[in-house]
Design a protein around this motif. Structure first.
Motif, PDB file in Angstrom:
ATOM      1  N   GLY A   1     -10.003   7.736   5.287  1.00  0.00           N
ATOM      2  CA  GLY A   1     -10.484   7.386   6.617  1.00  0.00           C
ATOM      3  C   GLY A   1     -10.229   8.500   7.618  1.00  0.00           C
TER       4      GLY A   1
ATOM      5  N   SER B   1      -5.283   2.533   1.332  1.00  0.00           N
ATOM      6  CA  SER B   1      -6.584   2.175   1.904  1.00  0.00           C
ATOM      7  C   SER B   1      -7.005   3.095   3.048  1.00  0.00           C
ATOM      8  CB  SER B   1      -6.549   0.730   2.416  1.00  0.00           C
ATOM      9  OG  SER B   1      -5.588   0.592   3.450  1.00  0.00           O
ATOM     10  N   HIS B   2      -6.090   3.963   3.522  1.00  0.00           N
ATOM     11  CA  HIS B   2      -6.401   4.856   4.637  1.00  0.00           C
ATOM     12  C   HIS B   2      -6.614   6.302   4.192  1.00  0.00           C
ATOM     13  CE1 HIS B   2      -5.007   1.442   6.982  1.00  0.00           C
ATOM     14  NE2 HIS B   2      -5.370   2.057   8.092  1.00  0.00           N
ATOM     15  N   ARG B   3      -6.549   6.577   2.902  1.00  0.00           N
ATOM     16  CA  ARG B   3      -6.531   7.974   2.457  1.00  0.00           C
ATOM     17  C   ARG B   3      -7.861   8.687   2.633  1.00  0.00           C
ATOM     18  NH1 ARG B   3      -2.296   7.798  -2.702  1.00  0.00           N
ATOM     19  NH2 ARG B   3      -0.578   6.989  -1.439  1.00  0.00           N
TER      20      ARG B   3
ATOM     21  N   GLU C   1       0.767  -1.236   0.000  1.00  0.00           N
ATOM     22  CA  GLU C   1       0.000   0.000   0.000  1.00  0.00           C
ATOM     23  C   GLU C   1       0.804   1.296   0.000  1.00  0.00           C
ATOM     24  OE1 GLU C   1      -3.507   0.451   1.903  1.00  0.00           O
ATOM     25  OE2 GLU C   1      -4.101  -1.638   1.921  1.00  0.00           O
TER      26      GLU C   1
ATOM     27  N   LEU D   1      -8.182  10.350  10.117  1.00  0.00           N
ATOM     28  CA  LEU D   1      -6.733  10.498  10.283  1.00  0.00           C
ATOM     29  C   LEU D   1      -6.410  11.674  11.188  1.00  0.00           C
ATOM     30  CD1 LEU D   1      -5.618   9.994   6.574  1.00  0.00           C
ATOM     31  CD2 LEU D   1      -5.531   8.299   8.410  1.00  0.00           C
TER      32      LEU D   1
ATOM     33  N   TRP E   1      -0.321   1.780  10.687  1.00  0.00           N
ATOM     34  CA  TRP E   1      -0.758   1.271   9.391  1.00  0.00           C
ATOM     35  C   TRP E   1      -1.140   2.386   8.425  1.00  0.00           C
ATOM     36  CZ3 TRP E   1      -2.709  -4.068   8.107  1.00  0.00           C
ATOM     37  CH2 TRP E   1      -2.017  -5.041   8.847  1.00  0.00           C
ATOM     38  N   ALA E   2      -1.608   3.525   8.908  1.00  0.00           N
ATOM     39  CA  ALA E   2      -1.935   4.623   8.000  1.00  0.00           C
ATOM     40  C   ALA E   2      -0.663   5.183   7.358  1.00  0.00           C
ATOM     41  CB  ALA E   2      -2.676   5.730   8.748  1.00  0.00           C
TER      42      ALA E   2
ATOM     43  N   ASP F   1      -3.885   6.657  12.273  1.00  0.00           N
ATOM     44  CA  ASP F   1      -5.309   6.303  12.256  1.00  0.00           C
ATOM     45  C   ASP F   1      -5.781   6.106  13.688  1.00  0.00           C
ATOM     46  OD1 ASP F   1      -4.572   3.705  13.091  1.00  0.00           O
ATOM     47  OD2 ASP F   1      -4.316   3.059  11.023  1.00  0.00           O
TER      48      ASP F   1
END
Length: 469
Positions: free
Chosen positions: A84, A80-82, A33, A86, A322-323, A104
């Motif tokens: 969410g 996948s975190h863009r 990612e 943050l 993970w972010a 995150d």
């Protein structure tokens, strides 16, 4: 916090299996990612799924702070975190330019849990009142690094999540809600270390009467000296005096604790990792690593893992970032990882901090000397207040000195201490000054080395076979 504390008592092998499972999952995620870690692993030909042991993980390239800044956030933020929730923050920039970070919700929870763990280890109320005096602190911010106001937090746009996190986190320092009091730092920004109004500081602490007093170590030392020479009654601290934001030596622990009449503790971390290591009541100078939160390695200049107890360059991986993955980052510290079991019963590895990498010098006898070694000897020379040691070469140094009020520096003791730490062939130029100058972060860098680059991982290409750390 409860999960972190429970893992401390598990057998060391169980802790290793736990962190390596987290590492493998994180590395697979980062490879899939993020452009940054896909490029790094492809460069070395490493398959993330194969990384299951420390002596394999050590082959993953080290991440520099420049890597985390370059083309931010495109290369670092997981795809996948863009969109969410943050939280953005920036570091103090004590070793250069400030670094932008993204977390995150789970990462934020883990970071605060690591702070609560450090207090639980000291048998103080994790939610007890706190007074904090440090030169700087990680600051929540907007996605561009800008300060965020309440109106921004409530505005319905595509950055509202970051803005709302920023607003809510600032309430943590609001004593009306969380009993946390932020006192003004002694030195703010790149300025001279002018005289401090110690009485005003103690008056404020007398009013607060905190359970936890969190202090920059040099601030604590100056306050302790004032207590000794003035005869003032120390402030009432219900639980612990906790050092944060800098190096604390064994002599500092003993002296400051005696003057304040309170237990002392040490933690280590940063904006990227919160608190990945904290001391217990059995030994305030060695810190238990939070093995399920952050993986800490000590490596040699050839990139191999150090033996337990061997001085190395500290490399850290945030296991829940993970972010914006932070994998094998060089935070700029040196230290020793200790595997001996602590008297408190915890089985986690411990960190014996040696100070900043930039304070590590190769002395005139060819021996590596840490900032901790130098601080512990020079700061307790009679009459000496503070100092800055600048290394010109392996054998030449300039020492700037400030003197304790109404005292003279014991030059014989100073020269003996310098001989011990700098070696028999060193020449030192003395410069007596009225004040010293801080870094842009507000911190005072006591030792500035020109030889530390030789110690960094990658400085030597010769490989060594060593046991798993």
């Amino acid at each position: 916090m409860q999960q972190m504390c429970a893992l401390d008592y598990e057998p060391m092998e169980r802790q290793r299996l736990e962190r390596m499972a987290l590492l493998r999952d994180l590395l697979i995620h980062a490879y899939r990612e993020t452009d940054l870690y896909r490029a790094k692993l492809d460069e070395r030909g490493i398959e993330p799924i194969q990384v299951a042991y420390p002596n394999v993980f050590v082959q993953v390239p080290i991440t520099s702070k420049g890597d985390l800044r370059d083309e931010f956030p495109g290369r670092q933020l997981a795809r996948s975190h863009r969109h969410g929730w943050l939280r953005y923050s920036n570091t103090s920039g004590s070793t250069g330019h400030p670094l932008m970070l993204i977390q995150d919700v789970d990462d934020i929870s883990q970071k605060y849990a690591s702070i609560l763990r450090s207090r639980h280890m000291l048998s103080v109320d994790p939610m007890g009142s706190q007074a904090r005096i440090t030169p700087n602190e990680c600051q929540p911010c907007g996605p561009t690094g800008s300060q965020v106001r309440w109106s921004d937090a409530m505005r319905p746009n595509n950055r509202k999540q970051a803005s709302l996190f920023s607003f809510l986190e600032k309430q943590v320092i609001n004593p009306w809600f969380h009993r946390r009091h932020m006192l003004k730092p002694f030195w703010d920004g790149n300025k001279a270390t002018l005289p401090v109004d110690f009485e005003a500081v103690f008056d404020r602490l007398d009013r607060i009467q905190p359970e936890i007093l969190t202090l920059y170590p040099l601030y604590a030392l100056l306050l302790a000296r004032y207590l000794e020479r003035s005869g003032r009654t120390p402030p009432r601290i219900g639980g612990i005096l906790e050092f944060s934001g800098g190096l604390t030596t064994p002599n500092m622990h003993e002296y400051i604790g005696r003057q304040f009449r309170v237990r002392t503790a040490q933690s280590s971390g940063g904006c990227e990792f919160a608190r990945y290591a904290s001391s217990c009541l059995s030994d305030p100078t060695r810190m238990h690593l939070a093995e399920g939160y952050c993986y800490v390695e000590a490596v040699r200049s050839d990139g191999t893992l150090c033996n337990p107890g061997e001085l190395g360059n500290i490399i850290a991986t945030s296991l829940h970032s993970w972010a914006m993955p932070v994998i094998r980052l060089e935070p700029g510290d040196v230290g020793r990882i200790i595997e001996d079991r602590c008297e408190c019963g915890r089985r986690s590895r411990r960190l014996e901090h040696g100070g900043r990498l930039q304070a590590l010098i190769k002395n005139s006898d060819g021996r590596w000397v840490t900032g901790a070694d130098i601080w512990d000897r020079l700061l307790f020379v009679p009459g000496l207040s503070l100092f800055q040691l600048h290394q010109s070469s392996q054998k030449k140094y300039v020492l700037r000195l400030t003197t304790e009020p109404q005292k003279r520096i014991d030059m014989a003791s100073l020269e003996e201490a310098l001989h011990d730490v700098l070696g028999s062939k060193a020449t030192v130029q003395f410069d007596h000054v009225s004040h010293l100058v801080t870094e842009s972060s507000g911190k005072l860098q006591l030792v500035k080395s020109t030889t530390f680059e030789q110690f960094r991982a990658g400085a030597s290409s010769q490989r060594q076979e060593v046991p798993i750390n």
